[in-house]
Write a protein that holds these residues in place. Structure first.
Motif, PDB file in Angstrom:
ATOM      1  N   LEU A  73       5.544   3.441  33.866  1.00  0.00           N
ATOM      2  CA  LEU A  73       5.525   1.990  33.690  1.00  0.00           C
ATOM      3  C   LEU A  73       4.167   1.494  33.216  1.00  0.00           C
ATOM      4  O   LEU A  73       4.046   0.354  32.760  1.00  0.00           O
ATOM      5  N   ARG A  74       3.156   2.319  33.301  1.00  0.00           N
ATOM      6  CA  ARG A  74       1.837   1.993  32.766  1.00  0.00           C
ATOM      7  C   ARG A  74       1.550   2.764  31.483  1.00  0.00           C
ATOM      8  O   ARG A  74       0.403   2.998  31.131  1.00  0.00           O
ATOM      9  N   GLY A  75       2.621   3.156  30.791  1.00  0.00           N
ATOM     10  CA  GLY A  75       2.469   3.836  29.521  1.00  0.00           C
ATOM     11  C   GLY A  75       2.302   5.336  29.689  1.00  0.00           C
ATOM     12  O   GLY A  75       2.412   5.877  30.798  1.00  0.00           O
ATOM     13  N   PRO A  76       2.026   6.055  28.599  1.00  0.00           N
ATOM     14  CA  PRO A  76       1.831   7.504  28.686  1.00  0.00           C
ATOM     15  C   PRO A  76       0.619   7.841  29.551  1.00  0.00           C
ATOM     16  O   PRO A  76      -0.439   7.222  29.416  1.00  0.00           O
ATOM     17  N   GLN A  77       0.785   8.828  30.427  1.00  0.00           N
ATOM     18  CA  GLN A  77      -0.295   9.253  31.327  1.00  0.00           C
ATOM     19  C   GLN A  77      -0.283  10.777  31.421  1.00  0.00           C
ATOM     20  O   GLN A  77       0.791  11.390  31.446  1.00  0.00           O
ATOM     21  N   PRO A  78      -1.454  11.390  31.506  1.00  0.00           N
ATOM     22  CA  PRO A  78      -1.473  12.828  31.808  1.00  0.00           C
ATOM     23  C   PRO A  78      -0.836  13.063  33.178  1.00  0.00           C
ATOM     24  O   PRO A  78      -1.023  12.267  34.112  1.00  0.00           O
ATOM     25  N   VAL A  79      -0.085  14.125  33.303  1.00  0.00           N
ATOM     26  CA  VAL A  79       0.545  14.440  34.583  1.00  0.00           C
ATOM     27  C   VAL A  79      -0.535  14.800  35.602  1.00  0.00           C
ATOM     28  O   VAL A  79      -1.344  15.703  35.376  1.00  0.00           O
ATOM     29  N   ASP A  80      -0.559  14.065  36.709  1.00  0.00           N
ATOM     30  CA  ASP A  80      -1.515  14.305  37.793  1.00  0.00           C
ATOM     31  C   ASP A  80      -0.950  15.408  38.683  1.00  0.00           C
ATOM     32  O   ASP A  80       0.078  15.232  39.347  1.00  0.00           O
ATOM     33  N   LEU A  81      -1.611  16.551  38.702  1.00  0.00           N
ATOM     34  CA  LEU A  81      -1.102  17.695  39.451  1.00  0.00           C
ATOM     35  C   LEU A  81      -0.995  17.406  40.945  1.00  0.00           C
ATOM     36  O   LEU A  81      -0.215  18.055  41.654  1.00  0.00           O
ATOM     37  N   ASN A  82      -1.763  16.441  41.444  1.00  0.00           N
ATOM     38  CA  ASN A  82      -1.801  16.160  42.876  1.00  0.00           C
ATOM     39  C   ASN A  82      -0.817  15.072  43.309  1.00  0.00           C
ATOM     40  O   ASN A  82      -0.641  14.839  44.504  1.00  0.00           O
ATOM     41  N   ALA A  83      -0.210  14.397  42.353  1.00  0.00           N
ATOM     42  CA  ALA A  83       0.736  13.329  42.677  1.00  0.00           C
ATOM     43  C   ALA A  83       2.125  13.917  42.914  1.00  0.00           C
ATOM     44  O   ALA A  83       2.454  14.997  42.409  1.00  0.00           O
ATOM     45  N   PRO A  84       2.971  13.223  43.676  1.00  0.00           N
ATOM     46  CA  PRO A  84       4.337  13.712  43.887  1.00  0.00           C
ATOM     47  C   PRO A  84       5.129  13.766  42.588  1.00  0.00           C
ATOM     48  O   PRO A  84       5.023  12.875  41.751  1.00  0.00           O
ATOM     49  N   VAL A  85       5.903  14.815  42.426  1.00  0.00           N
ATOM     50  CA  VAL A  85       6.779  14.906  41.263  1.00  0.00           C
ATOM     51  C   VAL A  85       7.859  13.836  41.390  1.00  0.00           C
ATOM     52  O   VAL A  85       8.297  13.493  42.490  1.00  0.00           O
ATOM     53  N   VAL A  86       8.276  13.297  40.248  1.00  0.00           N
ATOM     54  CA  VAL A  86       9.249  12.201  40.243  1.00  0.00           C
ATOM     55  C   VAL A  86      10.191  12.364  39.062  1.00  0.00           C
ATOM     56  O   VAL A  86       9.878  13.080  38.103  1.00  0.00           O
ATOM     57  N   HIS A  87      11.336  11.716  39.131  1.00  0.00           N
ATOM     58  CA  HIS A  87      12.373  11.756  38.099  1.00  0.00           C
ATOM     59  C   HIS A  87      12.993  13.149  37.991  1.00  0.00           C
ATOM     60  O   HIS A  87      13.159  13.703  36.909  1.00  0.00           O
ATOM     61  N   VAL A  88      13.331  13.706  39.169  1.00  0.00           N
ATOM     62  CA  VAL A  88      14.083  14.959  39.211  1.00  0.00           C
ATOM     63  C   VAL A  88      15.407  14.700  39.926  1.00  0.00           C
ATOM     64  O   VAL A  88      15.480  13.919  40.882  1.00  0.00           O
ATOM     65  N   SER A  89      16.441  15.345  39.463  1.00  0.00           N
ATOM     66  CA  SER A  89      17.776  15.184  40.018  1.00  0.00           C
ATOM     67  C   SER A  89      17.925  15.976  41.313  1.00  0.00           C
ATOM     68  O   SER A  89      17.084  16.826  41.650  1.00  0.00           O
ATOM     69  N   TYR A  90      19.021  15.718  42.003  1.00  0.00           N
ATOM     70  CA  TYR A  90      19.346  16.545  43.173  1.00  0.00           C
ATOM     71  C   TYR A  90      19.491  18.000  42.750  1.00  0.00           C
ATOM     72  O   TYR A  90      19.032  18.907  43.455  1.00  0.00           O
ATOM     73  N   TYR A  91      20.118  18.228  41.602  1.00  0.00           N
ATOM     74  CA  TYR A  91      20.316  19.595  41.132  1.00  0.00           C
ATOM     75  C   TYR A  91      18.986  20.327  40.978  1.00  0.00           C
ATOM     76  O   TYR A  91      18.840  21.488  41.375  1.00  0.00           O
ATOM     77  N   HIS A 139      12.605   4.791  25.295  1.00  0.00           N
ATOM     78  CA  HIS A 139      13.270   5.098  24.022  1.00  0.00           C
ATOM     79  C   HIS A 139      12.522   4.494  22.831  1.00  0.00           C
ATOM     80  O   HIS A 139      12.893   4.751  21.680  1.00  0.00           O
ATOM     81  N   ASN A 140      11.512   3.703  23.105  1.00  0.00           N
ATOM     82  CA  ASN A 140      10.722   3.102  22.036  1.00  0.00           C
ATOM     83  C   ASN A 140       9.653   4.106  21.588  1.00  0.00           C
ATOM     84  O   ASN A 140       8.844   4.549  22.405  1.00  0.00           O
ATOM     85  N   PRO A 141       9.615   4.496  20.316  1.00  0.00           N
ATOM     86  CA  PRO A 141       8.606   5.474  19.863  1.00  0.00           C
ATOM     87  C   PRO A 141       7.171   5.031  20.110  1.00  0.00           C
ATOM     88  O   PRO A 141       6.262   5.866  20.160  1.00  0.00           O
ATOM     89  N   LEU A 142       6.940   3.711  20.268  1.00  0.00           N
ATOM     90  CA  LEU A 142       5.586   3.224  20.537  1.00  0.00           C
ATOM     91  C   LEU A 142       5.173   3.434  21.984  1.00  0.00           C
ATOM     92  O   LEU A 142       4.000   3.257  22.319  1.00  0.00           O
ATOM     93  N   LEU A 143       6.129   3.810  22.869  1.00  0.00           N
ATOM     94  CA  LEU A 143       5.872   4.028  24.288  1.00  0.00           C
ATOM     95  C   LEU A 143       5.039   2.895  24.897  1.00  0.00           C
ATOM     96  O   LEU A 143       3.939   3.104  25.426  1.00  0.00           O
ATOM     97  N   PRO A 144       5.548   1.676  24.837  1.00  0.00           N
ATOM     98  CA  PRO A 144       4.778   0.532  25.352  1.00  0.00           C
ATOM     99  C   PRO A 144       4.651   0.573  26.868  1.00  0.00           C
ATOM    100  O   PRO A 144       5.490   1.149  27.568  1.00  0.00           O
ATOM    101  N   ALA A 145       3.605  -0.048  27.361  1.00  0.00           N
ATOM    102  CA  ALA A 145       3.370  -0.123  28.804  1.00  0.00           C
ATOM    103  C   ALA A 145       3.962  -1.411  29.371  1.00  0.00           C
ATOM    104  O   ALA A 145       3.792  -2.483  28.800  1.00  0.00           O
ATOM    105  N   TYR A 146       4.632  -1.301  30.508  1.00  0.00           N
ATOM    106  CA  TYR A 146       5.144  -2.471  31.218  1.00  0.00           C
ATOM    107  C   TYR A 146       3.990  -3.240  31.849  1.00  0.00           C
ATOM    108  O   TYR A 146       3.971  -4.466  31.854  1.00  0.00           O
ATOM    109  N   ARG A 147       3.038  -2.520  32.393  1.00  0.00           N
ATOM    110  CA  ARG A 147       1.836  -3.109  32.975  1.00  0.00           C
ATOM    111  C   ARG A 147       0.598  -2.399  32.411  1.00  0.00           C
ATOM    112  O   ARG A 147       0.705  -1.319  31.848  1.00  0.00           O
ATOM    113  N   GLU A 148      -0.545  -3.020  32.576  1.00  0.00           N
ATOM    114  CA  GLU A 148      -1.793  -2.500  31.996  1.00  0.00           C
ATOM    115  C   GLU A 148      -1.946  -1.011  32.293  1.00  0.00           C
ATOM    116  O   GLU A 148      -1.814  -0.586  33.452  1.00  0.00           O
ATOM    117  N   PRO A 149      -2.227  -0.190  31.272  1.00  0.00           N
ATOM    118  CA  PRO A 149      -2.277   1.270  31.463  1.00  0.00           C
ATOM    119  C   PRO A 149      -3.554   1.751  32.148  1.00  0.00           C
ATOM    120  O   PRO A 149      -4.364   2.476  31.568  1.00  0.00           O
TER     121      PRO A 149
END
Length: 408
Positions: free
Chosen positions: A263-281, A149-159
Motif C-alpha cells: 500500500l506504500r508502493g514497491p518496497q524491498p522485501v524485509d527479511l525480518n517482517a512477517p510474510v504476508v499474502h500467502v494462501s492456506y495451501y 494491476h497498474n504498471p505504474l505501481l502507484p502508492a496508496y499512501r506516502e512510500p
C-alpha cells in the motif's frame, strides 16, 4: 453511542482521502469490491437493518440503492451481480458521499431519541459499526489488489520505508492442554459465530512465539518449496500449478533482490517482517516442510488470551506488516491474519439469529478456514481472543500469514 458511531464512520472517509474517483471505482476481481461500493454498502446496512425498521418517517434518497448496494442478504431482496460492482459508474462518488451523510444524519437523530426499543437499536448499531470496520479492512486490501494491476505501481499512501528491526529468534510457548473453554464469554460485542462458549480438549502443544518471516519464506523457496509436491496437499498442489505460484502474491525478483508491492508502493522485501499474502495451501505446505504444523484455532485462542491486545493494526498507519519492534515479547496480535488448520464450522449449540441479519456468518460455514489475530489492516477495536475470520484456502489478497505449532 453517537460518538462511537461517528468515529467509525469518519475513519472510512479518512481511508479514501486522496483517492481519485477513478481509484474508487476499481474492481479487479470478483472477490474484491470498489472503494465507492464499500462506502455505499456500509451505509446500506444501517439504512436497511435500522432506519427502515425503527424510523417510521425515514426516506431513502434513492430506493434503487437497496438493490445496488446489497451484498449477499437474500432475505433483503434482489441485488446487483457481485462481479459487476465496478461497472456502477453512477451514482458517482459525490452521490455516494451524499448518501452516507443522509444516513448519518438519520442515524444520529435515532440514536439520540428516548425510545422503548433503544436496546434493539443500539445492538444493531454496534453490529453495524463492527460491520463497517470489517469493510474498512476490505477497502484497503481490495484497493491494494486493484492498484497492483497498474504498471505504474502507484502508492496508496506516502512510500515511506518500513520500521527496521531484527526478527526475534524462534521460541516456543508451551501449553499443557486439557479440557478448556473457548469462545466468547458474553462480555462486550462479539459476532454470532464466536459462540456459544464451549469446552474442547487439547493435547499438550506449543505455539511459535513469532510469526513466520519473509526470510523464513525465502528459505522455503530456495529449498524448492514451490517446485516439489512433497509437502503440498493434493488440492493445494493442483491450485499452485493452475495459478502458477512461485512466491507470495505481489512478489517479484529484480537484480537478485525480492520486491513486493504494498500500500506504500514497491518496497524491498524485509527479511525480518512477517510474510504476508500467502494462501492456506501455501501456509500448510510451509508448515509441513518445516516439520511442524499450523495451530488449531483453539490452541491459538487459549494462548492469545493471556497476552494484551497490542501490535501493528490499521491505526498505526504502517499499512503493511513490519518487523516486531519488541522482539522479546511474543508476537500474538496484528501484522497478519494467521491461518489455522481449523475449518470455519459452527461451534456446538450455534444457532444463527433470525431474519436477514442471521445471514451474516452462518451461511458461510463451509469450505473455509479460520484465521486469528488481526492484521495491519484491521482496526484494533475489532480484536478479542475469540474473534474468528475466515477465507477460502486458495485466497491470498488479504493480509494473510502464519505461525507454526507443534505437539509436545
Amino acid at each position: 453511542m453517537g460518538a462511537y458511531y461517528e468515529t467509525v464512520r469518519t475513519r472510512s472517509l479518512d481511508l479514501v482521502e486522496g483517492l481519485s474517483p477513478e481509484d474508487m471505482g476499481l474492481q479487479s476481481m470478483e472477490d474484491a469490491s470498489p472503494a465507492k461500493w464499500h462506502l455505499a454498502h456500509t451505509s446500506w446496512f444501517f439504512e436497511q437493518f435500522i432506519l427502515k425498521e425503527y424510523q417510521a418517517d425515514y426516506q431513502s434518497p434513492d430506493d434503487r440503492f437497496a438493490f445496488l448496494f446489497n451484498s449477499y442478504y437474500v432475505k433483503m431482496g434482489p441485488r446487483h451481480t457481485r462481479s459487476n460492482r465496478g461497472l456502477i459508474s453512477r451514482p458517482d462518488v459525490d452521490a455516494v458521499l451524499a448518501y452516507r451523510f443522509h444516513v448519518d444524519a438519520a442515524m444520529q437523530a435515532l440514536l439520540h431519541q428516548d425510545r422503548t426499543d433503544t436496546g434493539d437499536v443500539l445492538e444493531l448499531a454496534i453490529l453495524g459499526c463492527h460491520h463497517e470496520m470489517q469493510h474498512q479492512e476490505l477497502l484497503v486490501t481490495d484497493l491494494l489488489h486493484a492498484l497492483s494491476h497498474n504498471p505504474l505501481l502507484p502508492a496508496y499512501r506516502e512510500p515511506t520505508p518500513a520500521p527496521v528491526a531484527k526478527a526475534a529468534p524462534l521460541d516456543w510457548i508451551e501449553h499443557g492442554g486439557g479440557l478448556l473453554e473457548i469462545g466468547h464469554d458474553g462480555n462486550g460485542f462479539a459476532y454470532d459465530c464466536e459462540g456459544p462458549r464451549h469446552k474442547t480438549y487439547l493435547r499438550p502443544f506449543r505455539l511459535a512465539s513469532r510469526l513466520v518471516t519473509n526470510g523464513d519464506w525465502i528459505e522455503f523457496m530456495q529449498a524448492g518449496g514451490y517446485q516439489s509436491a512433497e509437502h503440498w496437499l493434493s488440492d493445494a498442489w493442483a491450485c499452485k500449478q493452475r495459478e502458477d505460484w512461485d512466491a507470495p502474491l505481489y512478489w517479484w525478483q529484480q537484480d537478485d533482490q525480492w520486491w513486493s508491492y504494498t500500500l506504500r508502493g514497491p518496497q524491498p522485501v524485509d527479511l525480518n517482517a512477517p510474510v504476508v499474502h500467502v494462501s492456506y495451501y501455501e501456509a500448510d505446505a510451509f508448515a509441513r516442510w518445516s516439520g511442524q504444523r499450523l495451530p488449531t484455532e483453539a490452541e491459538w485462542e487459549v494462548i492469545a488470551r493471556e497476552y494484551p491486545i497490542k501490535g501493528n493494526f490499521l491505526e498505526t498507519g504502517n499499512h503493511r506488516p513490519v518487523a516486531s519492534q519488541h522482539p522479546n515479547d511474543p508476537q500474538l496480535w496484528g501484522d497478519v491474519w494467521e491461518w489455522t488448520q481449523s475449518p470455519f464450522t459452527p461451534y456446538p449449540g450455534f444457532r444463527a439469529p433470525k431474519g436477514a441479519v442471521g445471514e451474516y456468518n452462518g451461511k458461510f460455514m463451509c469450505n473455509q478456514f479460520v484465521l486469528r489475530g488481526g492484521s495491519c489492516a484491521t482496526p484494533i477495536d475489532q480484536m478479542r481472543s475469540s474473534y474468528r475470520t475466515f477465507f477460502y484456502p486458495h485466497q491470498r489478497w488479504q493480509m494473510l500469514g502464519l505461525r507454526l505449532a507443534d505437539d509436545v
